[in-house]
Scaffold this motif. Structure first.
Motif, short mmCIF file in Angstrom:
data_model
loop_
_atom_site.label_atom_id
_atom_site.label_comp_id
_atom_site.label_asym_id
_atom_site.label_seq_id
_atom_site.Cartn_x
_atom_site.Cartn_y
_atom_site.Cartn_z
N CYS A 12 40.68 7.48 25.89
CA CYS A 12 41.17 7.01 27.19
C CYS A 12 42.37 6.09 26.99
N PRO A 13 43.56 6.49 27.47
CA PRO A 13 44.74 5.63 27.28
C PRO A 13 44.63 4.31 28.04
N TYR A 14 43.97 4.32 29.18
CA TYR A 14 43.81 3.08 29.95
C TYR A 14 42.88 2.11 29.22
N CYS A 15 41.88 2.65 28.57
CA CYS A 15 40.97 1.82 27.76
C CYS A 15 41.75 1.18 26.62
N SER A 16 42.60 1.96 25.99
CA SER A 16 43.42 1.45 24.88
C SER A 16 44.35 0.34 25.35
N ARG A 17 44.98 0.52 26.51
CA ARG A 17 45.88 -0.51 27.05
C ARG A 17 45.12 -1.80 27.36
N ALA A 18 43.96 -1.67 27.99
CA ALA A 18 43.16 -2.85 28.33
C ALA A 18 42.72 -3.57 27.06
N LYS A 19 42.27 -2.80 26.08
CA LYS A 19 41.82 -3.40 24.83
C LYS A 19 42.99 -4.11 24.13
N ALA A 20 44.17 -3.50 24.15
CA ALA A 20 45.35 -4.11 23.52
C ALA A 20 45.70 -5.44 24.18
N LEU A 21 45.60 -5.51 25.51
CA LEU A 21 45.89 -6.76 26.20
C LEU A 21 44.88 -7.83 25.80
N LEU A 22 43.62 -7.46 25.78
CA LEU A 22 42.58 -8.43 25.39
C LEU A 22 42.76 -8.85 23.93
N ASP A 23 43.07 -7.90 23.06
CA ASP A 23 43.32 -8.21 21.64
C ASP A 23 44.49 -9.19 21.49
N SER A 24 45.52 -9.00 22.30
CA SER A 24 46.70 -9.87 22.20
C SER A 24 46.36 -11.31 22.60
N LYS A 25 45.28 -11.48 23.32
CA LYS A 25 44.84 -12.80 23.74
C LYS A 25 43.75 -13.35 22.82
N GLY A 26 43.46 -12.61 21.74
CA GLY A 26 42.44 -13.05 20.80
C GLY A 26 41.03 -12.86 21.29
N VAL A 27 40.84 -11.96 22.23
CA VAL A 27 39.53 -11.70 22.81
C VAL A 27 38.97 -10.40 22.24
N ALA A 28 37.80 -10.50 21.65
CA ALA A 28 37.11 -9.31 21.15
C ALA A 28 36.08 -8.90 22.19
N ALA A 29 36.41 -7.88 22.94
CA ALA A 29 35.50 -7.41 23.98
C ALA A 29 34.30 -6.70 23.35
N GLU A 30 33.16 -6.88 23.96
CA GLU A 30 31.98 -6.11 23.59
C GLU A 30 32.15 -4.76 24.26
N GLU A 31 32.38 -3.73 23.45
CA GLU A 31 32.76 -2.42 23.98
C GLU A 31 31.57 -1.47 23.97
N TYR A 32 31.37 -0.82 25.12
CA TYR A 32 30.31 0.18 25.26
C TYR A 32 30.96 1.54 25.44
N ASN A 33 30.83 2.40 24.43
CA ASN A 33 31.41 3.72 24.48
C ASN A 33 30.48 4.64 25.27
N ILE A 34 31.02 5.29 26.30
CA ILE A 34 30.20 6.16 27.13
C ILE A 34 30.67 7.62 27.05
N ASP A 35 31.23 8.00 25.91
CA ASP A 35 31.68 9.38 25.71
C ASP A 35 30.60 10.40 26.05
N GLY A 36 29.40 10.16 25.62
CA GLY A 36 28.32 11.12 25.82
C GLY A 36 27.49 10.87 27.07
N GLY A 37 27.95 9.97 27.94
CA GLY A 37 27.16 9.66 29.13
C GLY A 37 25.96 8.81 28.76
N GLY A 38 24.81 9.14 29.29
CA GLY A 38 23.58 8.44 28.94
C GLY A 38 23.37 7.13 29.65
N PRO A 39 22.46 6.30 29.09
CA PRO A 39 22.06 5.07 29.77
C PRO A 39 23.19 4.07 29.98
#
Length: 84
Positions: A12-39
């Motif tokens: 997801c390019p939007y996910c990458s952009r959001a993560k890059a912005l957070l990374d630039s601020k020194g923020v490590a987001a807790e990331e939940y990958n939902i590629d396969g759907g599920g809970p």
């Protein structure tokens, strides 16, 4: 530093952009990958009411997706939220 959670998909390019912005601020987001759907996808839908990714939460507060995150940055509101 605030707790940041992000529901995302691998190619997801939007996910990458959001993560890059957070990374630039020194923020490590807790990331939940939902590629396969599920809970985690169901959890995202219940928490945000939205089906698109990314969905971002700061200290449990839903701030929206990538465009919403960048809007907070442009308005000067993101840094105070991250420092809370």
């Amino acid at each position: 530093m605030a707790r940041v959670e992000m529901y995302s998909k691998t190619f997801c390019p939007y996910c990458s952009r959001a993560k890059a912005l957070l990374d630039s601020k020194g923020v490590a987001a807790e990331e939940y990958n939902i590629d396969g759907g599920g809970p985690k996808r169901d959890e995202m839908l219940n928490r945000s009411g939205r089906m698109t990714v990314p969905q971002i939460f700061i200290d449990g507060r839903h701030v929206g997706g990538c465009d919403d995150l960048f809007a907070l940055e442009r308005a000067g509101k993101l840094d105070p939220m991250l420092r809370a």
